[in-house]
Design a protein around this motif. Structure first.
Motif, PDB file in Angstrom:
ATOM      1  N   UNK A   1      18.604 -93.170  -1.107  1.00  0.00           N
ATOM      2  CA  UNK A   1      19.970 -92.922  -1.564  1.00  0.00           C
ATOM      3  C   UNK A   1      20.028 -92.801  -3.083  1.00  0.00           C
ATOM      4  N   UNK A   2      19.236 -93.611  -3.768  1.00  0.00           N
ATOM      5  CA  UNK A   2      19.181 -93.516  -5.224  1.00  0.00           C
ATOM      6  C   UNK A   2      18.656 -92.147  -5.652  1.00  0.00           C
ATOM      7  N   UNK A   3      17.610 -91.680  -4.994  1.00  0.00           N
ATOM      8  CA  UNK A   3      17.022 -90.373  -5.331  1.00  0.00           C
ATOM      9  C   UNK A   3      17.998 -89.233  -5.051  1.00  0.00           C
TER      10      UNK A   3
ATOM     11  N   UNK B   1      21.107 -89.501  -5.665  1.00  0.00           N
ATOM     12  CA  UNK B   1      22.234 -89.754  -6.584  1.00  0.00           C
ATOM     13  C   UNK B   1      23.478 -90.217  -5.827  1.00  0.00           C
ATOM     14  N   UNK B   2      23.251 -91.047  -4.808  1.00  0.00           N
ATOM     15  CA  UNK B   2      24.337 -91.546  -3.971  1.00  0.00           C
ATOM     16  C   UNK B   2      24.684 -93.002  -4.291  1.00  0.00           C
ATOM     17  N   UNK B   3      24.405 -93.455  -5.478  1.00  0.00           N
ATOM     18  CA  UNK B   3      24.602 -94.870  -5.757  1.00  0.00           C
ATOM     19  C   UNK B   3      25.308 -95.084  -7.087  1.00  0.00           C
ATOM     20  N   UNK B   4      26.374 -95.868  -7.069  1.00  0.00           N
ATOM     21  CA  UNK B   4      27.018 -96.303  -8.299  1.00  0.00           C
ATOM     22  C   UNK B   4      26.258 -97.505  -8.855  1.00  0.00           C
ATOM     23  N   UNK B   5      26.408 -97.786 -10.142  1.00  0.00           N
ATOM     24  CA  UNK B   5      25.813 -99.016 -10.682  1.00  0.00           C
ATOM     25  C   UNK B   5      26.341-100.232  -9.927  1.00  0.00           C
ATOM     26  N   UNK B   6      25.459-101.142  -9.601  1.00  0.00           N
ATOM     27  CA  UNK B   6      25.844-102.329  -8.846  1.00  0.00           C
ATOM     28  C   UNK B   6      26.769-103.226  -9.657  1.00  0.00           C
ATOM     29  N   UNK B   7      27.593-103.983  -8.950  1.00  0.00           N
ATOM     30  CA  UNK B   7      28.313-105.058  -9.611  1.00  0.00           C
ATOM     31  C   UNK B   7      27.287-106.042 -10.173  1.00  0.00           C
ATOM     32  N   UNK B   8      27.570-106.671 -11.301  1.00  0.00           N
ATOM     33  CA  UNK B   8      26.599-107.601 -11.895  1.00  0.00           C
ATOM     34  C   UNK B   8      26.213-108.699 -10.905  1.00  0.00           C
ATOM     35  N   UNK B   9      24.945-108.778 -10.539  1.00  0.00           N
ATOM     36  CA  UNK B   9      24.544-109.750  -9.514  1.00  0.00           C
ATOM     37  C   UNK B   9      24.492-111.176 -10.057  1.00  0.00           C
ATOM     38  N   UNK B  10      24.804-112.119  -9.200  1.00  0.00           N
ATOM     39  CA  UNK B  10      24.609-113.537  -9.483  1.00  0.00           C
ATOM     40  C   UNK B  10      23.387-114.033  -8.724  1.00  0.00           C
ATOM     41  N   UNK B  11      23.343-113.723  -7.436  1.00  0.00           N
ATOM     42  CA  UNK B  11      22.195-114.132  -6.633  1.00  0.00           C
ATOM     43  C   UNK B  11      22.171-113.312  -5.347  1.00  0.00           C
ATOM     44  N   UNK B  12      20.959-112.970  -4.917  1.00  0.00           N
ATOM     45  CA  UNK B  12      20.760-112.371  -3.602  1.00  0.00           C
ATOM     46  C   UNK B  12      19.857-113.293  -2.813  1.00  0.00           C
ATOM     47  N   UNK B  13      20.154-113.426  -1.538  1.00  0.00           N
ATOM     48  CA  UNK B  13      19.359-114.320  -0.714  1.00  0.00           C
ATOM     49  C   UNK B  13      19.120-113.764   0.669  1.00  0.00           C
ATOM     50  N   UNK B  14      17.990-114.133   1.243  1.00  0.00           N
ATOM     51  CA  UNK B  14      17.693-113.843   2.640  1.00  0.00           C
ATOM     52  C   UNK B  14      17.664-115.186   3.357  1.00  0.00           C
ATOM     53  N   UNK B  15      18.461-115.309   4.397  1.00  0.00           N
ATOM     54  CA  UNK B  15      18.672-116.590   5.061  1.00  0.00           C
ATOM     55  C   UNK B  15      18.341-116.483   6.551  1.00  0.00           C
ATOM     56  N   UNK B  16      17.789-117.543   7.087  1.00  0.00           N
ATOM     57  CA  UNK B  16      17.446-117.607   8.507  1.00  0.00           C
ATOM     58  C   UNK B  16      18.545-118.337   9.271  1.00  0.00           C
ATOM     59  N   UNK B  17      19.192-117.650  10.194  1.00  0.00           N
ATOM     60  CA  UNK B  17      20.263-118.266  10.979  1.00  0.00           C
ATOM     61  C   UNK B  17      19.655-119.320  11.900  1.00  0.00           C
ATOM     62  N   UNK B  18      20.134-120.558  11.762  1.00  0.00           N
ATOM     63  CA  UNK B  18      19.585-121.646  12.575  1.00  0.00           C
ATOM     64  C   UNK B  18      20.633-122.336  13.445  1.00  0.00           C
ATOM     65  N   UNK B  19      21.880-122.359  13.001  1.00  0.00           N
ATOM     66  CA  UNK B  19      22.913-123.049  13.787  1.00  0.00           C
ATOM     67  C   UNK B  19      24.167-122.184  13.864  1.00  0.00           C
TER      68      UNK B  19
END
Length: 247
Positions: free
Chosen positions: A109-111, A113-131
């Motif tokens: 998508x970037x190549x 030209x389908x992407x706007x500049x991202x909102x300023x990130x604070x944190x990205x996480x990958x989480x495992x659903x457990x409950x």
């Protein structure tokens, strides 16, 4: 409205037909737009970028929520750097393997030209659903909450891990999902090991529900070995009403 019948999570024959296949969350937390163009960003993301992610077979659902000034005032905890968070985007994946396609699609998508500049990130996480748990009054099972039409979300980010089923006793909380952070490639996420994300799916106004949750959360943190990093209500994005809920 009182829905009829027995809750799905109490019916073995319903559960036997399938428990859903979501096991992983990708959560991107960001600040408001630096030039106040939040509504413009939300429009682009919803009409273009977010939709494209659903061509990936590993993406089963998605949810974007926004913090308004009223939401900010109702936070029970908001420590640095998480205090800056006003936007949260979540993709519900079957498993971490889906991240490879996620990265490949972003590159394509970037190549194009389908992407706007991202909102300023604070944190990205990958989480495992457990409950997962659903309030019996909503009837639908906990497995299907990502597709349930929420009125809002209460997001609880903590250092440590403690069951959150007690939050179901609070009026307005229809269900909870809890997921600890996973150790993944730095290209994907920066969330630290040892922190847990809990999603409270709400069927009442998130600001009103936040006030009901406040004493329950205070007691939780006083009695348990968990540290609150962020405890905050959010409104879901309303398509085509891009400026209805903005920071």
């Amino acid at each position: 409205m009182q829905l009829p019948g027995t809750p799905s999570d109490e019916i073995a024959d319903v559960l036997a037909t399938g428990r859903g296949d979501i096991g992983t969350l990708f959560v991107s937390m960001a600040t408001r737009h630096p030039e106040g163009r939040d509504a413009e960003y939300l429009q682009w993301h919803t009409l273009d970028h977010r939709l494209e992610q659903h061509r990936l077979s590993a993406v089963r659902a998605s949810l974007r929520v926004v913090s308004t000034p009223a939401c900010r005032a109702a936070r029970a905890a908001s420590n640095d750097p998480y205090d800056a968070i006003d936007h949260v985007m979540t993709y519900f994946f079957t498993d971490p393997g889906g991240m490879e396609g996620f990265l490949a699609l972003a590159k394509a998508l970037i190549e194009a030209k389908r992407k706007l500049p991202l909102l300023p990130p604070v944190e990205r996480g990958v989480y495992e659903v457990q409950r997962k748990a659903a309030a019996p009054r909503v009837k639908v099972g906990a497995d299907v909450l990502p597709w349930w039409p929420v009125r809002g979300v209460y997001l609880l980010l903590e250092r440590g891990d403690l069951p959150a089923d007690a939050l179901l006793d609070v009026d307005g909380v229809a269900g909870v999902w809890s997921a600890p952070a996973m150790d993944v490639d730095a290209r994907l996420a920066s969330a630290k090991a040892g922190q847990t994300l809990t999603y409270c799916f709400l069927d009442d106004d998130p600001v009103v529900t936040a006030e009901r949750l406040r004493p329950v959360l205070t007691a939780r943190w006083e009695q348990a070995h968990v540290e609150p990093l962020l405890a905050a209500p959010f409104y879901p994005l309303i398509p085509h009403e891009w400026d209805r809920y903005v920071p």
